[in-house]
Design a protein around this motif. Structure first.
Motif, mmCIF file in Angstrom:
data_model
loop_
_atom_site.group_PDB
_atom_site.id
_atom_site.type_symbol
_atom_site.label_atom_id
_atom_site.label_comp_id
_atom_site.label_asym_id
_atom_site.label_seq_id
_atom_site.Cartn_x
_atom_site.Cartn_y
_atom_site.Cartn_z
ATOM 1 N N MET A 134 9.987 -5.959 -8.832
ATOM 2 C CA MET A 134 8.881 -5.317 -8.136
ATOM 3 C C MET A 134 9.299 -3.946 -7.592
ATOM 4 O O MET A 134 8.576 -2.985 -7.760
ATOM 5 C CB MET A 134 8.417 -6.239 -6.993
ATOM 6 N N ILE A 135 10.468 -3.868 -6.945
ATOM 7 C CA ILE A 135 10.937 -2.604 -6.384
ATOM 8 C C ILE A 135 11.088 -1.555 -7.482
ATOM 9 O O ILE A 135 10.770 -0.388 -7.283
ATOM 10 C CB ILE A 135 12.259 -2.783 -5.605
ATOM 11 N N ASP A 136 11.537 -1.977 -8.657
ATOM 12 C CA ASP A 136 11.758 -1.043 -9.761
ATOM 13 C C ASP A 136 10.473 -0.383 -10.246
ATOM 14 O O ASP A 136 10.514 0.677 -10.862
ATOM 15 C CB ASP A 136 12.430 -1.754 -10.941
ATOM 16 N N GLN A 137 9.318 -0.989 -9.955
ATOM 17 C CA GLN A 137 8.040 -0.449 -10.421
ATOM 18 C C GLN A 137 7.430 0.552 -9.435
ATOM 19 O O GLN A 137 6.405 1.142 -9.725
ATOM 20 C CB GLN A 137 7.058 -1.595 -10.673
ATOM 21 N N LEU A 138 8.052 0.724 -8.291
ATOM 22 C CA LEU A 138 7.523 1.635 -7.271
ATOM 23 C C LEU A 138 7.869 3.086 -7.598
ATOM 24 O O LEU A 138 8.907 3.355 -8.208
ATOM 25 C CB LEU A 138 8.110 1.292 -5.898
ATOM 26 N N PRO A 139 7.026 4.039 -7.157
ATOM 27 C CA PRO A 139 7.409 5.456 -7.266
ATOM 28 C C PRO A 139 8.721 5.697 -6.512
ATOM 29 O O PRO A 139 9.058 4.944 -5.587
ATOM 30 C CB PRO A 139 6.249 6.188 -6.577
ATOM 31 N N ARG B 198 10.250 3.459 -3.546
ATOM 32 C CA ARG B 198 11.413 2.619 -3.881
ATOM 33 C C ARG B 198 12.534 2.849 -2.866
ATOM 34 O O ARG B 198 13.188 1.919 -2.412
ATOM 35 C CB ARG B 198 11.906 2.936 -5.296
ATOM 36 N N ARG B 199 12.724 4.108 -2.498
ATOM 37 C CA ARG B 199 13.742 4.451 -1.493
ATOM 38 C C ARG B 199 13.456 3.722 -0.175
ATOM 39 O O ARG B 199 14.354 3.154 0.447
ATOM 40 C CB ARG B 199 13.760 5.969 -1.303
ATOM 41 N N PRO C 78 11.441 -8.294 6.365
ATOM 42 C CA PRO C 78 10.959 -9.387 5.520
ATOM 43 C C PRO C 78 9.782 -9.071 4.592
ATOM 44 O O PRO C 78 9.466 -9.871 3.714
ATOM 45 C CB PRO C 78 10.536 -10.450 6.540
ATOM 46 N N HIS C 79 9.139 -7.919 4.754
ATOM 47 C CA HIS C 79 7.931 -7.637 3.973
ATOM 48 C C HIS C 79 8.175 -6.605 2.879
ATOM 49 O O HIS C 79 8.959 -5.675 3.058
ATOM 50 C CB HIS C 79 6.803 -7.155 4.885
ATOM 51 N N ASP C 80 7.465 -6.770 1.782
ATOM 52 C CA ASP C 80 7.564 -5.849 0.648
ATOM 53 C C ASP C 80 6.695 -4.620 0.857
ATOM 54 O O ASP C 80 5.731 -4.648 1.617
ATOM 55 C CB ASP C 80 7.092 -6.547 -0.636
ATOM 56 N N VAL C 81 7.021 -3.577 0.135
ATOM 57 C CA VAL C 81 6.159 -2.405 0.059
ATOM 58 C C VAL C 81 4.993 -2.766 -0.859
ATOM 59 O O VAL C 81 5.173 -3.361 -1.917
ATOM 60 C CB VAL C 81 6.933 -1.181 -0.486
ATOM 61 N N VAL C 82 3.795 -2.417 -0.418
ATOM 62 C CA VAL C 82 2.565 -2.709 -1.158
ATOM 63 C C VAL C 82 1.967 -1.395 -1.637
ATOM 64 O O VAL C 82 1.889 -0.428 -0.870
ATOM 65 C CB VAL C 82 1.553 -3.433 -0.226
ATOM 66 N N MET C 83 1.528 -1.370 -2.892
ATOM 67 C CA MET C 83 0.865 -0.186 -3.430
ATOM 68 C C MET C 83 -0.643 -0.388 -3.334
ATOM 69 O O MET C 83 -1.171 -1.380 -3.837
ATOM 70 C CB MET C 83 1.274 0.051 -4.886
#
Length: 164
Positions: free
Chosen positions: A1-6, A10-11, A22-27
């Motif tokens: 999932m992280i690899d698909q972020l801009p 991603r940084r 604990p939470h992911d970055v959401v697009m």
């Protein structure tokens, strides 16, 4: 999932992971450049958007970051009383000092560590959403997590209109 972020998101995602967040970055499918746009995309209240507003301190050109509730207008006089006289930060200054474009400024991971203040009104909320380095990227956090991630003091930065 992280690899698909801009790249910039991603940084932020990697930085959050390093810090044990604990939470992911959401697009978001639509831009989250404004608090209203982000809230609409997330289905939350505008107040839950922890918007990052960057100023330039006049005396030394230091970046000053105010993390405010999306429902509030920042009172520049209150901020200046705490940190010194301010001027507006243009898009070039924001990019140079934060590493992010306007609309995607994250509360953490800046190119130059800013003087940071957190809006006390955010503490009344259970859940917040903040920009994650890109105008479409956000992440969820609690007010306490925001304080822990930034190490910033919680203060009154809100413009309160006098109603008579």
């Amino acid at each position: 999932m992280i690899d698909q972020l801009p790249d910039s998101a991603r940084r932020v995602a990697l930085l959050l992971k390093e810090r044990g967040h604990p939470h992911d970055v959401v697009m978001l499918p639509e831009t989250g450049k404004t608090s209203a746009e982000a809230a609409a995309g997330l289905g939350c209240a505008v107040a839950q958007i922890a918007k990052s507003i960057l100023f330039r301190r006049r005396e030394d050109d230091a970046p000053v970051l105010v993390i405010a509730s999306g429902a509030n207008r920042v009172d520049e006089a209150k901020v200046a009383a705490r940190v010194g006289a301010l001027t507006r930060a243009d898009a070039k200054f924001v990019r140079e000092k934060t590493g992010y474009a306007i609309g995607g400024v994250c509360p953490i991971g800046h190119a130059v560590t800013p003087v940071t203040l957190i809006d006390e009104d955010l503490l009344a909320l259970e859940s917040l959403w903040a920009a994650a380095g890109h105008p479409h990227a956000v992440f969820n956090l609690s007010p306490q997590e925001l304080i822990e991630l930034t190490g910033a003091p919680v203060v009154d930065v809100t413009l309160r209109e006098n109603v008579t």
